[in-house]
Design an enzyme around this catalytic site. Structure first.
Site, PDB file in Angstrom:
ATOM      1  CG  HIS A   1      12.122  -7.154  -7.123  1.00 37.16           C
ATOM      2  ND1 HIS A   1      12.449  -6.228  -6.153  1.00 37.16           N
ATOM      3  CD2 HIS A   1      10.761  -7.210  -7.146  1.00 37.16           C
ATOM      4  CE1 HIS A   1      11.332  -5.744  -5.620  1.00 37.16           C
ATOM      5  NE2 HIS A   1      10.297  -6.321  -6.213  1.00 37.16           N
ATOM      6  CD  GLU A   2       8.278  -9.327  -9.601  1.00 36.89           C
ATOM      7  OE1 GLU A   2       7.308  -9.981  -9.196  1.00 36.89           O
ATOM      8  OE2 GLU A   2       8.429  -8.127  -9.314  1.00 36.89           O
TER       9      GLU A   2
ATOM     10  CG  HIS B   1       8.120 -10.194  -4.302  1.00 36.78           C
ATOM     11  ND1 HIS B   1       7.979  -9.533  -3.087  1.00 36.78           N
ATOM     12  CD2 HIS B   1       8.278  -9.207  -5.237  1.00 36.78           C
ATOM     13  CE1 HIS B   1       8.054  -8.230  -3.278  1.00 36.78           C
ATOM     14  NE2 HIS B   1       8.234  -8.004  -4.573  1.00 36.78           N
TER      15      HIS B   1
ATOM     16  CD  GLU C   1       8.073  -4.114  -3.849  1.00 33.70           C
ATOM     17  OE1 GLU C   1       8.742  -3.586  -4.744  1.00 33.70           O
ATOM     18  OE2 GLU C   1       7.552  -5.230  -3.984  1.00 33.70           O
TER      19      GLU C   1
END
Length: 272
Positions: free
Chosen positions: A144-145, A148, A202
């Site tokens: 997820h990070e 980004h 997100e």
């Protein structure tokens, strides 16, 4: 036209430097195709350099306090998981293969983790220990990070922040490299890297992270157990991670709907 597009249009008129509509990554199996608006005067390289300085300061401070963990079992787990995820990043953007990736673990009770622009990953031991994270769940957070960073959500937020500041202050603060310009840049960095990501950002990070983990051989179903743990943890005193990554039933539902798209990738992927 979205708010960011409007801001870019205003900023472009002020600065005589346009706003570029780009898609920073390929869509992948999860199909992320949203166009992003970036100020052309704010390059990926500039953002990476800004963040690298902040990252190195954090790492140096942790090291000076004896909190930088390079040798524990968790530090080795983290590096091994990162290696597998980073190897899949070029699927979404080929230039990520040339990024100067870094992975660090800091000994702290803080429940937090991040991957900043240019591939600078940091985890705090609290999030691993207190949530008793499996490798698959660590991969879900890290994927997820990393997503980004691949999508340059930080640069996108900075573009919006620049537009807001330009509208307030006019072009003068950015036409040179004087003190006003430096102060503005500092304001923008703080603004864009500390405020919560938008709902769309997100969602993109959730889906790309899910696919990254699956391609790296980590069970995508772990994203569900991870966010269930996060939701339970946030009921009393929300951890730092939850201030910018709020858990919700809709988030979990969206992940559950996307898992069938990436399961074949997981089944085909090597597991070591």
């Amino acid at each position: 036209m979205g708010k960011l597009a409007v801001v870019c249009a205003v900023g472009a008129g002020v600065l005589l430097a346009g706003c570029q509509a780009v898609n920073t990554t390929s869509g992948g199996a999860v199909g992320i195709e949203r166009k992003q608006y970036m100020f052309s005067m704010l390059s990926s390289q500039q953002v990476d350099q800004m963040y690298a300085q902040s990252y190195q300061q954090t790492v140096s401070e942790a090291n000076s306090k004896g909190a930088l963990d390079k040798t524990s079992a968790n530090a080795k787990r983290l590096q091994a998981i990162a290696n597998r995820l980073i190897a899949q990043a070029p699927v979404f953007r080929p230039d990520a293969a040339q990024w100067n990736w870094e992975v660090n673990l800091v000994k702290s009770d803080e429940l937090n983790a991040n991957c900043g622009p240019g591939g600078k990953i940091i985890f705090y031991s609290g999030i691993i220990d207190q949530l008793k994270l499996s490798d698959d769940e660590i991969a879900a957070i890290m994927g997820h990070e990393i997503a980004h960073a691949l999508r340059e959500h930080g640069r996108e937020s900075m573009s919006k922040a620049y537009g807001v500041e330009i509208a307030k202050q006019g072009a003068g603060a950015l036409l040179g490299l004087g003190q006003d310009s430096l102060q503005l840049a500092d304001t923008v960095v703080n603004y864009s890297l500390t405020l919560p990501n938008s709902r769309s950002n997100e969602n993109e990070a959730d889906l790309i992270g899910l696919e990254l983990a699956a391609r790296a051989g980590y069970n995508p179903n772990a994203a569900i157990t991870l966010w269930q743990k996060m939701a339970k943890e946030s009921q009393d005193a929300p951890p730092e991670f939850m201030s910018t990554h709020p858990a919700s039933s809709s988030r979990i539902a969206a992940l559950q709907a996307a898992i069938p798209k990436v399961l074949p990738l997981y089944e085909q992927a090597p597991k070591t």
